[in-house]
Scaffold this active site. Structure first.
Site, short mmCIF file in Angstrom:
data_model
loop_
_atom_site.label_atom_id
_atom_site.label_comp_id
_atom_site.label_asym_id
_atom_site.label_seq_id
_atom_site.Cartn_x
_atom_site.Cartn_y
_atom_site.Cartn_z
N ARG A 1 0.85 -1.17 0.00
CA ARG A 1 0.00 0.00 0.00
C ARG A 1 0.89 1.23 0.00
O ARG A 1 1.99 1.22 0.55
CB ARG A 1 -0.93 0.02 1.22
N GLU B 1 -4.55 7.40 -3.96
CA GLU B 1 -4.71 6.82 -5.29
C GLU B 1 -5.99 7.36 -5.91
O GLU B 1 -7.06 7.23 -5.33
CB GLU B 1 -4.79 5.29 -5.21
N HIS C 1 -2.01 0.62 -9.79
CA HIS C 1 -2.53 -0.44 -8.91
C HIS C 1 -3.13 -1.59 -9.73
O HIS C 1 -4.29 -1.97 -9.54
CB HIS C 1 -3.58 0.13 -7.94
#
Length: 314
Positions: free
Chosen positions: A227, A256, A275
């Site tokens: 993360r 994000e 991602h």
């Protein structure tokens, strides 16, 4: 009576899950307030949709309602509010995408080591010998030996790299060729490629910071598939700009997506991907198999796999 499962996943996925031998009743969940299904469902199958990021505090009066079980399709639960764990049982999709993510990590290692695009000759003048980097004989350091870290470790050993790792439990890996080191400082100093694969918790926030980055060998490659919060991004940029850290491959950031114009978008020593390392839509069949198996266990009165520990946060 059949179990009622409220699901945030795709209609095709839900239809497949409905064919489980226990004959569950599947309900599609609206993305605006997925927690509202707690009033009518026994099981809530969730995904990290934007609704869970909205400030819903205090805990909704309806929660956990009649729910017996919340199943997160993602491995991490950091995307959800803390009160999600007030459900009687919370499990996660740990391990479903670990092989895909490990492949991404190895691809990133080779991309940095060999840099084939950078050495491609596009004219006779560029037809000159250029030394390539190596993977065999280098050291891959893995922070976190869960499903993802273990999959990376096996690949690293197979490629002839030395693999060192740190893990919270300190329990030996059981993987031939993988060495546990005493602490993060030792790993950072030894590794040529550092893979971050720990869950996001209050304890791992900015785990990789100025102090740790000061210990890396010049030219070291940092890869984050955990993360974004695990790495102090300002410290990362400082290390890259100072020429200490050689390169960073980031599949995750905080937040994000990053705001327009953020330095990580254009930094010459950063490869930033949105991602996507889990390749999650192409491994939906693995998630379906995992949920079906866990549902069978639940129906038999057994504990499903990968129960989330409230105290640890994963």
């Amino acid at each position: 009576m059949s179990l009622i499962i409220a699901s945030q996943l795709e209609a095709d996925f839900n239809r497949s899950l409905a064919r489980h031998p226990s004959n569950p009743i599947l309900i599609d969940v609206a993305d605006d307030e997925p927690w509202s299904a707690a009033s009518e469902a026994d099981i809530l199958l969730v995904r990290p949709s934007p609704a869970w990021r909205q400030p819903v505090s205090p805990r909704p009066d309806i929660w956990p309602g009649r729910l017996k079980w919340v199943y997160s399709a993602s491995a991490g639960i950091d995307f959800y509010p803390d009160w999600l764990l007030d459900a009687p049982l919370v499990t996660c999709g740990r391990g479903v995408a670990s092989e895909e993510i490990a492949d991404y990590v190895i691809a990133a290692i080779y991309a940095y080591a060999k840099n084939l695009e950078g050495v491609t000759a596009r004219s006779r003048a560029q037809w000159v010998p250029v030394p390539l980097g190596r993977v065999s004989g280098t050291t891959i350091g893995i922070i976190g030996l869960g499903a993802i870290g273990t999959a990376v470790a096996r690949r690293g050993v197979a490629l002839g790299a030395q693999v060192v790792a740190v893990r919270r439990s300190g329990v030996q890996t059981g993987i031939a060729g993988v060495q546990l080191v005493a602490d993060l400082e030792t790993l950072m100093a030894e590794a040529d490629h550092i893979v971050v694969a720990v869950p996001a918790t209050p304890h791992t926030r900015h785990l990789v910071n100025d102090g740790l980055l000061a210990r890396v060998k010049p030219g070291t490659h940092l890869i984050n598939v955990a993360r974004g919060s695990v790495i102090d991004q300002d410290a990362l940029i400082r290390s890259l700009d100072a020429g200490q850290l050689g390169f960073a491959t980031l599949d995750v950031t905080e937040p994000e997506p990053l705001p327009e114009g953020h330095a990580l978008y254009s930094h010459p020593r950063v490869r930033l991907t949105p991602h996507i390392s889990s390749n999650h839509m192409l491994v939906r069949h693995r998630l379906l198999e995992k949920i079906q198996d866990d549902l069978s266990r639940f129906v038999r009165g057994e504990s499903p796999s990968d129960v989330v520990d409230r105290a640890r946060g994963y």
